[in-house]
Scaffold this motif. Structure first.
Motif, PDB file in Angstrom:
ATOM      1  N   ARG A  34       3.665  -7.033  14.918  1.00  0.00           N
ATOM      2  CA  ARG A  34       3.412  -5.702  15.477  1.00  0.00           C
ATOM      3  C   ARG A  34       2.708  -5.766  16.836  1.00  0.00           C
ATOM      4  N   GLU A  62      -2.640  -1.902  11.159  1.00  0.00           N
ATOM      5  CA  GLU A  62      -3.194  -1.743   9.794  1.00  0.00           C
ATOM      6  C   GLU A  62      -4.490  -2.521   9.543  1.00  0.00           C
ATOM      7  N   LYS A  90       1.127   1.130  13.693  1.00  0.00           N
ATOM      8  CA  LYS A  90      -0.226   0.690  13.336  1.00  0.00           C
ATOM      9  C   LYS A  90      -0.235  -0.796  13.023  1.00  0.00           C
ATOM     10  N   PRO A 112      -8.005   6.755   6.078  1.00  0.00           N
ATOM     11  CA  PRO A 112      -8.451   6.000   4.908  1.00  0.00           C
ATOM     12  C   PRO A 112      -7.260   5.479   4.118  1.00  0.00           C
ATOM     13  N   PHE A 113      -7.400   4.318   3.506  1.00  0.00           N
ATOM     14  CA  PHE A 113      -6.420   3.850   2.527  1.00  0.00           C
ATOM     15  C   PHE A 113      -6.533   4.749   1.294  1.00  0.00           C
ATOM     16  N   ILE A 114      -5.386   5.219   0.808  1.00  0.00           N
ATOM     17  CA  ILE A 114      -5.372   6.067  -0.403  1.00  0.00           C
ATOM     18  C   ILE A 114      -4.445   5.404  -1.419  1.00  0.00           C
ATOM     19  N   ILE A 139       3.875   8.632   1.149  1.00  0.00           N
ATOM     20  CA  ILE A 139       3.266   7.334   1.456  1.00  0.00           C
ATOM     21  C   ILE A 139       2.040   7.123   0.584  1.00  0.00           C
ATOM     22  N   TYR A 140       1.335   8.235   0.274  1.00  0.00           N
ATOM     23  CA  TYR A 140       0.245   8.222  -0.719  1.00  0.00           C
ATOM     24  C   TYR A 140       0.302   9.574  -1.420  1.00  0.00           C
ATOM     25  N   MET A 170      -5.887   1.212   8.667  1.00  0.00           N
ATOM     26  CA  MET A 170      -6.350   1.918   7.475  1.00  0.00           C
ATOM     27  C   MET A 170      -7.764   1.429   7.172  1.00  0.00           C
ATOM     28  N   TYR A 227       0.817  -1.222   0.000  1.00  0.00           N
ATOM     29  CA  TYR A 227       0.000   0.000   0.000  1.00  0.00           C
ATOM     30  C   TYR A 227       0.848   1.268   0.000  1.00  0.00           C
ATOM     31  N   CYS A 228       2.109   1.185   0.386  1.00  0.00           N
ATOM     32  CA  CYS A 228       2.852   2.387   0.760  1.00  0.00           C
ATOM     33  C   CYS A 228       3.849   2.813  -0.315  1.00  0.00           C
TER      34      CYS A 228
HETATM   35  N1  5AD Z   1      -2.920   5.122   2.291  1.00  0.00           N
HETATM   36  C1  5AD Z   1      -3.157   5.481   3.564  1.00  0.00           C
HETATM   37  N2  5AD Z   1      -2.273   5.313   4.566  1.00  0.00           N
HETATM   38  C2  5AD Z   1      -1.102   4.760   4.245  1.00  0.00           C
HETATM   39  N3  5AD Z   1      -0.055   4.456   5.002  1.00  0.00           N
HETATM   40  C3  5AD Z   1       0.898   3.919   4.215  1.00  0.00           C
HETATM   41  N4  5AD Z   1       0.469   3.859   2.950  1.00  0.00           N
HETATM   42  C4  5AD Z   1      -0.773   4.370   2.929  1.00  0.00           C
HETATM   43  C5  5AD Z   1      -1.744   4.567   1.927  1.00  0.00           C
HETATM   44  N5  5AD Z   1      -1.522   4.227   0.672  1.00  0.00           N
HETATM   45  C6  5AD Z   1      -0.045   4.645   6.431  1.00  0.00           C
HETATM   46  C7  5AD Z   1      -0.026   3.305   7.124  1.00  0.00           C
HETATM   47  C8  5AD Z   1       1.325   3.263   7.771  1.00  0.00           C
HETATM   48  C9  5AD Z   1       1.739   4.719   7.843  1.00  0.00           C
HETATM   49  C10 5AD Z   1       3.197   4.891   7.702  1.00  0.00           C
HETATM   50  O1  5AD Z   1       1.108   5.350   6.770  1.00  0.00           O
HETATM   51  O2  5AD Z   1      -1.034   3.233   8.107  1.00  0.00           O
HETATM   52  O3  5AD Z   1       1.307   2.705   9.048  1.00  0.00           O
END
Ligand code: 5AD
Length: 358
Positions: A169, A148, A146, A218-220, A304-305, A188, A55-56
């Protein structure tokens, strides 16, 4: 709150019922942590990362990202800025970067504590127990990590373990608590493959961990990651959306389940919903804001996003403006370190399991 009640709230779509949830969370926030909004100055000290999280954007295999590591002098200058902005805490955050050695971080923490008197929160990923102990010894008060998602299969898919023998974790969080850190964790919302039942489990997990800090964002999708690549969106009927309302439902429920925790209205929430979403976060359970102090030349690389909301000194945020925004919500800027009342209730050094065992 029972599992079925949590699950029903998560699926609620009626606007007036949701207003009720926001009000209930706001009231629990007021009774337990008061009207202060604590300010944490976020310093993103390195974007190097050895992990490959799906995701990151900081994931090691993302070769398109220019990498940086701030110098100790740069970080210290940011910490002074944090104090001038009225922050009681600095949060040092990075990718999982072995280039940040245990000794270097320990010296940095000591220097920040001595020079500014601010509380230091670390958010440096999954590090060795000896390192975590050395940093606590050096003066760090809190650690954010987190989990996650509590769905193991989903987690293993999107967060490949570095070495399955190493503590996960949850084990690290337990250890951090034993070392006397305030511990923070969270999730997330809307990860592809995350279901409503997963989210219900996540909230029960947040409650069971008796966290001092809870972070929900939110996940982005990030295009340079497997989960952000075109075509990776899940169309499962039980898929949780990654929208502001769903995030606020989780935030509000987290407040009801962890009444004494410090809970930020996150940058990720503001990124998808704008300033109004950041403020909705503060009205449905959150009591912390985290302006970024990372210098503008680095901030765009801490990706990260994509298109992260700008909130902090690089976006020109001033103390007066922060105060105005907080006061316009009928709240007041926090004074002092803003420790979690949950932490002070718990005998020092005990683990959550010791406490649970009475
Ligand atoms: N969208 C949202 N949060 C993110 N993180 C990492 N990638 C994303 C993403 N694509 C958040 C995660 C992680 C923190 C470093 O950033 O929760 O723990």
């Amino acid at each position: 709150m029972r599992r079925d009640e949590i699950s029903a709230w998560l699926r609620e779509t009626d606007r007036s019922r949701l207003e009720q949830l926001w009000r209930q969370a706001d009231e629990v926030r007021r009774q337990n942590v008061g009207d202060e909004v604590h300010l944490r100055g976020l310093i993103e000290i390195s974007n190097h990362c050895v992990r490959e999280c799906h995701y990151c954007g900081l994931r090691g295999p993302n070769r398109r990202l220019p990498r940086y590591r701030m110098t100790a002098a740069e970080i210290l200058a940011c910490a002074h800025q944090a104090r001038a902005l009225g922050c009681g805490t600095v949060v040092l955050q990075s990718g999982e970067d072995p280039g940040l050695t245990a000794e270097w971080i320990a010296d940095l923490v000591r220097n920040i504590c001595v020079a500014t008197g601010l509380a230091v929160t670390l958010s440096l990923g999954e590090r060795d127990f000896a390192e975590l102990a050395a940093w606590r010894e050096a003066g760090a008060s809190r650690y954010l990590l987190k989990f996650e998602t509590s769905n193991r299969a989903l987690l293993n898919r999107i967060h490949p373990p570095r070495d399955p023998q190493r503590p996960d974790r949850f084990a690290i969080l337990r250890h951090l608590r034993g070392l006397g850190y305030e511990i923070g964790s969270g999730i997330m919302v809307g990860i592809p493959g995350q279901s409503w039942e997963d989210l219900t489990d996540d909230l029960l997990c947040i409650q069971a961990l008796e966290l001092d800090m809870v972070a929900v964002g939110p996940f982005i999708p990030h295009p340079q990651t497997p989960l952000g690549a075109a075509g990776s969106a899940s169309d499962h009927p039980d898929q949780v959306p990654n929208d502001p309302v769903t995030t606020c439902k989780v935030l509000a429920l987290a407040r009801l389940l962890a009444p004494l925790a410090n809970i930020p209205s996150t940058t990720a929430l503001a990124t998808i919903g704008g300033t109004s979403a950041r403020e909705l976060g503060l009205r449905c359970g959150a009591n912390v804001l985290m302006p970024s102090l990372t210098p503008a030349r680095y901030r765009s690389s801490y990706e990260i996003y994509p298109d992260r909301a700008s909130f902090g000194t690089s976006g020109g945020l001033s103390r007066a403006e922060l105060e105005n925004r907080i006061q316009s919500l009928g709240r007041r800027p926090g004074v002092g370190r803003g420790d979690s009342p949950n932490y002070h209730r718990r005998p020092r050094g005990q683990t959550c399991h010791d406490v649970a065992a009475g």
